[in-house]
Design an enzyme around this catalytic site. Structure first.
Site, PDB file in Angstrom:
ATOM      1  CB  CYS A 134      53.926  70.506  56.999  1.00  8.44           C
ATOM      2  SG  CYS A 134      52.831  70.245  58.422  1.00  8.44           S
ATOM      3  CB  SER A 165      57.680  72.974  64.936  1.00  9.91           C
ATOM      4  OG  SER A 165      56.674  71.994  64.734  1.00  9.91           O
TER       5      SER A 165
END
Length: 318
Positions: A134, A165
């Site tokens: 990410c 998350s």
């Protein structure tokens, strides 16, 4: 010739990333359709949600996928498990179906790195492409935006994501995250030396993903460099709508040579500081999970590009 039918995809990993990706495919894909959702926990929310949405499921992992009646009709497999699991999954799937296409959302990096806006067209024929991390998806485009106008000697990125998350797969891959991202900063971003840091932020309420990029390059006109970065941000925003600059790009001229850890010589030039944030589309998790959104958006953009260029296959319904 472009492909007029939808390619059938399977997702391995019924956690946060895999479930978010499934919802994206079901709601927004142009050239893709769900063929299977694969997990190892029969009680996972991802498998339950897939079943409710009419997607075939198995809780027996990659072996279960290979036993499913529709396995032979799967065109692309997304792997959203972990780096170690992907090595095994790739081996098993490659043995069963050598021509099967894999898109790897773990830091395993078996195949070439892929950042859609930088090198998305370069590896469309590769049997396995790696979506880096990410942090890599968020920051490598910025390093590349600098390197296309000036030589980049060093690039350092700090990716800060909400603790909530980060699922078990992300937490298990912290070491691989930093190693894979650092290598991709160099091989894809164009930096001579790259460094990556990830921060799991426990703040409540959770903060959205924020990324800081520091780049030391040769001197170049600041307006030219700023325009290159702003164009790159706009290009990423086209497939990750929550991707944006947090504040104006900052420049600092370095006239006195400085020594960078890991670099064998002192350097001078232009230091560029870029501050980004990534807000998630909230397809599955809340908007603070931009780290998931940018990964699944990049993976789907890559699969769509692969599907759009494949020739029609006679006898297969559109």
């Amino acid at each position: 010739m472009t492909n007029s039918r939808k390619l059938r995809v399977a997702i391995i990993g019924s956690g946060n990333i895999g479930t978010d990706l499934m919802i994206k495919v079901l709601r927004h894909a142009q050239h893709l359709e769900m063929g299977a959702m694969v997990g190892i926990d029969s009680s996972s929310d991802g498998l339950a949600r897939a079943s409710r949405l009419g997607v075939p499921t198995t809780c027996e992992g990659v072996e279960g996928l290979m036993r499913m009646p529709g396995f032979g009709e799967i065109d692309i497999v997304f792997d959203a498990t972990s780096a170690s699991a992907h090595v095994r999954n790739d081996r098993l799937l490659r043995t069963a179906r050598p021509a099967l296409r894999l898109i790897d959302l773990t830091p395993a990096a078996i195949g070439p790195y892929c950042v859609p806006v930088v090198n998305g067209a370069d590896h469309l024929d590769a049997p396995n492409v790696n979506m880096v991390t990410c942090g890599g998806q968020a920051t490598i485009p910025i390093v590349a935006a600098v390197s296309r106008v000036a030589k980049v000697h060093y690039a350092e990125i700090v990716a800060s994501i909400a603790s909530k998350s980060a699922g078990p797969g992300t937490r298990a891959n912290i070491d691989e995250f930093t190693e894979t991202t650092s290598r991709a900063i160099e091989t894809v971003g164009g930096a001579a030396k790259g460094k990556a840091i990830i921060v799991l932020n426990p703040a409540e309420p959770p903060l959205i993903m924020r990324d800081t990029v520091f780049v030391l390059s040769d001197l170049v006109a600041q307006d030219m460099l700023g325009a290159s970065i702003e164009q790159m941000v706009a290009d990423v925003h086209a497939y990750v709508p929550g991707y944006r600059l947090k504040q104006k790009v900052q420049f600092e001229r370095i006239d006195k040579p400085i020594r960078i850890p890991g670099v064998g010589h002192a350097m001078q030039g232009l230091k560029t500081s870029v501050f980004l944030e990534v807000e998630g589309a909230a397809h599955y998790l809340p908007a603070y999970a931009g780290n998931l959104d940018i990964m699944t958006s990049a993976a789907m953009a890559t699969a769509e590009r692969i599907a759009a260029r494949l020739p029609d296959r006679p006898g297969v319904a559109a």
